[in-house]
Design a protein around this motif. Structure first.
Motif, PDB file in Angstrom:
ATOM      1  N   GLN A   1      37.886 -76.831 -38.813  1.00 44.64           N
ATOM      2  CA  GLN A   1      37.938 -75.940 -37.582  1.00 44.64           C
ATOM      3  C   GLN A   1      39.732 -76.207 -37.428  1.00 44.64           C
ATOM      4  O   GLN A   1      40.235 -75.189 -36.932  1.00 44.64           O
ATOM      5  CB  GLN A   1      37.328 -76.414 -36.540  1.00 44.64           C
ATOM      6  N   MET A   2      40.014 -77.375 -37.586  1.00 40.88           N
ATOM      7  CA  MET A   2      41.696 -77.554 -37.291  1.00 40.88           C
ATOM      8  C   MET A   2      42.276 -76.454 -38.347  1.00 40.88           C
ATOM      9  O   MET A   2      43.387 -76.058 -38.075  1.00 40.88           O
ATOM     10  CB  MET A   2      42.025 -78.822 -37.491  1.00 40.88           C
ATOM     11  N   GLU A   3      41.871 -76.584 -39.784  1.00 38.47           N
ATOM     12  CA  GLU A   3      42.573 -75.445 -40.698  1.00 38.47           C
ATOM     13  C   GLU A   3      42.315 -74.208 -40.494  1.00 38.47           C
ATOM     14  O   GLU A   3      43.402 -73.408 -40.670  1.00 38.47           O
ATOM     15  CB  GLU A   3      41.602 -75.811 -42.158  1.00 38.47           C
ATOM     16  N   VAL A   4      41.112 -73.692 -39.631  1.00 39.72           N
ATOM     17  CA  VAL A   4      41.215 -72.442 -39.176  1.00 39.72           C
ATOM     18  C   VAL A   4      42.302 -71.851 -38.243  1.00 39.72           C
ATOM     19  O   VAL A   4      43.059 -70.988 -38.222  1.00 39.72           O
ATOM     20  CB  VAL A   4      39.703 -72.036 -38.775  1.00 39.72           C
ATOM     21  N   ILE A   5      42.356 -73.058 -37.183  1.00 47.07           N
ATOM     22  CA  ILE A   5      43.484 -72.767 -36.284  1.00 47.07           C
ATOM     23  C   ILE A   5      44.853 -72.560 -36.829  1.00 47.07           C
ATOM     24  O   ILE A   5      45.440 -71.921 -36.109  1.00 47.07           O
ATOM     25  CB  ILE A   5      43.402 -73.892 -35.125  1.00 47.07           C
ATOM     26  N   ALA A   6      45.042 -73.557 -37.609  1.00 43.21           N
ATOM     27  CA  ALA A   6      46.388 -73.454 -38.318  1.00 43.21           C
ATOM     28  C   ALA A   6      46.709 -72.347 -39.030  1.00 43.21           C
ATOM     29  O   ALA A   6      47.840 -71.720 -38.930  1.00 43.21           O
ATOM     30  CB  ALA A   6      46.489 -74.850 -39.055  1.00 43.21           C
ATOM     31  N   ALA A   7      45.633 -72.025 -39.588  1.00 40.79           N
ATOM     32  CA  ALA A   7      45.744 -70.653 -40.516  1.00 40.79           C
ATOM     33  C   ALA A   7      46.068 -69.390 -39.491  1.00 40.79           C
ATOM     34  O   ALA A   7      46.826 -68.593 -39.936  1.00 40.79           O
ATOM     35  CB  ALA A   7      44.684 -70.578 -41.509  1.00 40.79           C
ATOM     36  N   ASN A   8      45.218 -69.277 -38.748  1.00 42.97           N
ATOM     37  CA  ASN A   8      45.538 -68.153 -37.558  1.00 42.97           C
ATOM     38  C   ASN A   8      46.888 -68.029 -37.029  1.00 42.97           C
ATOM     39  O   ASN A   8      47.475 -67.257 -36.840  1.00 42.97           O
ATOM     40  CB  ASN A   8      44.203 -68.129 -36.764  1.00 42.97           C
ATOM     41  N   MET A   9      47.430 -69.311 -36.495  1.00 49.62           N
ATOM     42  CA  MET A   9      48.541 -69.435 -35.856  1.00 49.62           C
ATOM     43  C   MET A   9      49.812 -69.005 -36.708  1.00 49.62           C
ATOM     44  O   MET A   9      50.553 -68.544 -36.458  1.00 49.62           O
ATOM     45  CB  MET A   9      48.847 -70.965 -35.245  1.00 49.62           C
ATOM     46  N   ALA A  10      49.411 -69.503 -38.046  1.00 56.88           N
ATOM     47  CA  ALA A  10      50.520 -69.222 -39.207  1.00 56.88           C
ATOM     48  C   ALA A  10      50.119 -67.544 -39.781  1.00 56.88           C
ATOM     49  O   ALA A  10      51.048 -67.253 -40.722  1.00 56.88           O
ATOM     50  CB  ALA A  10      50.455 -70.149 -40.080  1.00 56.88           C
ATOM     51  N   ASN A  11      49.175 -66.918 -39.266  1.00 59.29           N
ATOM     52  CA  ASN A  11      48.972 -65.627 -39.842  1.00 59.29           C
ATOM     53  C   ASN A  11      48.550 -65.814 -41.413  1.00 59.29           C
ATOM     54  O   ASN A  11      49.005 -64.917 -42.149  1.00 59.29           O
ATOM     55  CB  ASN A  11      49.804 -64.585 -39.431  1.00 59.29           C
ATOM     56  N   ARG A  12      47.828 -66.767 -41.682  1.00 57.34           N
ATOM     57  CA  ARG A  12      47.410 -66.642 -43.186  1.00 57.34           C
ATOM     58  C   ARG A  12      45.975 -67.172 -43.318  1.00 57.34           C
ATOM     59  O   ARG A  12      45.365 -67.410 -42.305  1.00 57.34           O
ATOM     60  CB  ARG A  12      48.385 -67.870 -43.975  1.00 57.34           C
ATOM     61  N   LYS A  13      45.564 -67.109 -44.579  1.00 56.91           N
ATOM     62  CA  LYS A  13      44.225 -67.426 -44.677  1.00 56.91           C
ATOM     63  C   LYS A  13      43.968 -69.059 -45.066  1.00 56.91           C
ATOM     64  O   LYS A  13      44.751 -69.446 -45.707  1.00 56.91           O
ATOM     65  CB  LYS A  13      43.562 -66.683 -46.065  1.00 56.91           C
ATOM     66  N   PRO A  14      42.880 -69.550 -44.431  1.00 57.03           N
ATOM     67  CA  PRO A  14      42.605 -71.039 -44.543  1.00 57.03           C
ATOM     68  C   PRO A  14      42.215 -71.254 -45.920  1.00 57.03           C
ATOM     69  O   PRO A  14      41.648 -70.376 -46.522  1.00 57.03           O
ATOM     70  CB  PRO A  14      41.757 -71.419 -43.636  1.00 57.03           C
ATOM     71  N   VAL A  15      42.627 -72.543 -46.500  1.00 55.07           N
ATOM     72  CA  VAL A  15      42.287 -73.065 -47.830  1.00 55.07           C
ATOM     73  C   VAL A  15      41.518 -74.188 -47.478  1.00 55.07           C
ATOM     74  O   VAL A  15      41.747 -75.146 -47.397  1.00 55.07           O
ATOM     75  CB  VAL A  15      43.564 -73.129 -48.849  1.00 55.07           C
ATOM     76  N   PHE A  16      40.102 -73.893 -47.868  1.00 58.00           N
ATOM     77  CA  PHE A  16      39.033 -75.157 -47.556  1.00 58.00           C
ATOM     78  C   PHE A  16      39.155 -75.850 -48.888  1.00 58.00           C
ATOM     79  O   PHE A  16      38.834 -75.122 -49.871  1.00 58.00           O
ATOM     80  CB  PHE A  16      37.764 -74.516 -47.151  1.00 58.00           C
ATOM     81  N   LYS A  17      39.195 -77.137 -49.003  1.00 57.99           N
ATOM     82  CA  LYS A  17      39.045 -77.884 -50.266  1.00 57.99           C
ATOM     83  C   LYS A  17      37.572 -78.470 -50.214  1.00 57.99           C
ATOM     84  O   LYS A  17      37.352 -79.154 -49.097  1.00 57.99           O
ATOM     85  CB  LYS A  17      40.128 -78.950 -50.469  1.00 57.99           C
ATOM     86  N   GLY A  18      36.918 -78.618 -51.214  1.00 60.52           N
ATOM     87  CA  GLY A  18      35.777 -79.534 -51.362  1.00 60.52           C
ATOM     88  C   GLY A  18      34.615 -78.576 -50.802  1.00 60.52           C
ATOM     89  O   GLY A  18      34.668 -77.201 -50.490  1.00 60.52           O
ATOM     90  N   GLY A  19      33.470 -79.146 -50.617  1.00 62.72           N
ATOM     91  CA  GLY A  19      32.334 -78.454 -49.914  1.00 62.72           C
ATOM     92  C   GLY A  19      32.263 -78.897 -48.558  1.00 62.72           C
ATOM     93  O   GLY A  19      33.384 -78.880 -47.704  1.00 62.72           O
ATOM     94  N   ALA A  20      31.194 -78.622 -47.929  1.00 69.21           N
ATOM     95  CA  ALA A  20      31.001 -78.575 -46.259  1.00 69.21           C
ATOM     96  C   ALA A  20      31.250 -80.087 -46.119  1.00 69.21           C
ATOM     97  O   ALA A  20      31.501 -80.486 -44.776  1.00 69.21           O
ATOM     98  CB  ALA A  20      29.736 -78.168 -45.878  1.00 69.21           C
TER      99      ALA A  20
END
Length: 264
Positions: free
Chosen positions: A245-264
């Motif tokens: 979720q923090m990656e999504v927030i950071a990506a949205n604030m930076a107007n970029r796509k999040p990059v998730f590493k590994g699985g869930a």
């Protein structure tokens, strides 16, 4: 040659029924292979699944020759034992895909009959080529749909639609299937559309996607209001402030796509 192939790339599992000479008809060996493929993905590092069929059709139903041998046995011993939790082998062909914790997309074409139709119902959603034909074919052989269809169909279609399909065994085209809620959408190339959808899903928070599938399952199960509301809160609590979720927030604030590493 394996009757079902599984290929995982970029966190997307491509599961292909690979018996094109028989229009991917389901015999006991095919049923085992489908279930094994599904079960192999339950703990896999994946974010979406595409379920498709090689050759002219997704799956034309039960293998008639193998069914003749099947019918010669003791039906009580063949059908009644719960061999996979609350299901028998053939019910698990459809139900295993509800146990896979990520979205499953069925890419449909050609004949989607009987066992193939019920297999497709196990997916989270179904994309169909314009030429697709769907049918509850069991009545043609003096049978009723018994591969999880009566768990899954009432969540999609009206009772009168289910009754007409079941009683007549008549195939319906993709346009009619869409109107009746049996498929999610029609695409000029269902396989390519499924890839697009899977890729989009794979780019979302893996933990939120899995939580959403769990929550929808609770909502569909007939659980009471209190249980569904509690499940909403539990799933949300386990997502808030966590790395995805923090990656999504950071990506949205930076107007970029999040990059998730590994699985869930």
């Amino acid at each position: 040659m394996s009757r079902v192939s599984v290929d995982i790339q970029d966190h997307i599992a491509r599961v292909t029924l690979s018996r094109p000479d028989k229009m991917n008809a389901v015999d006991p060996q095919m049923a085992e292979a489908i279930v094994d493929a599904g079960r192999s993905l339950i703990e896999a590092d994946i974010r979406a699944v595409i379920l498709s069929g090689a050759g002219k059709s997704f799956c034309a139903g039960l293998d008639v020759m193998s069914f003749a041998k099947f019918a010669a046995g003791d039906p009580e011993a063949l059908v009644m034992p719960r061999t996979h939790g609350n299901t028998n082998l053939f019910q698990e062909v459809a139900m295993v895909w509800r146990r896979v914790p990520v979205p499953v997309i069925a890419a449909l074409h050609g004949a989607v009959y009987g066992a193939g139709f019920q297999l497709a119902l196990g997916a989270d959603f179904r994309v169909a080529d314009p030429d697709t034909k769907l049918a509850i074919m069991e009545m043609k052989w003096g049978l009723i749909p018994d591969m999880g269809g009566m768990v899954l169909l009432p969540r999609l279609a009206r009772s009168d639609v289910i009754r007409q399909l079941t009683y007549t065994a008549n195939p319906v085209g993709a346009a009619q299937a869409l109107e009746w809620g049996l498929i999610t959408e029609i695409a000029a190339d269902a396989n390519m559309k499924a890839i697009e959808l899977a890729t989009e899903i794979a780019g979302k928070s893996p933990s939120a996607i899995r939580a959403a599938k769990r929550l929808i399952a609770v909502a569909e199960s007939g659980a009471d209001e209190d249980a569904v509301l509690l499940a909403e809160s539990r799933e949300q609590t386990d997502l808030i402030g966590k790395p995805h979720q923090m990656e999504v927030i950071a990506a949205n604030m930076a107007n970029r796509k999040p990059v998730f590493k590994g699985g869930a």
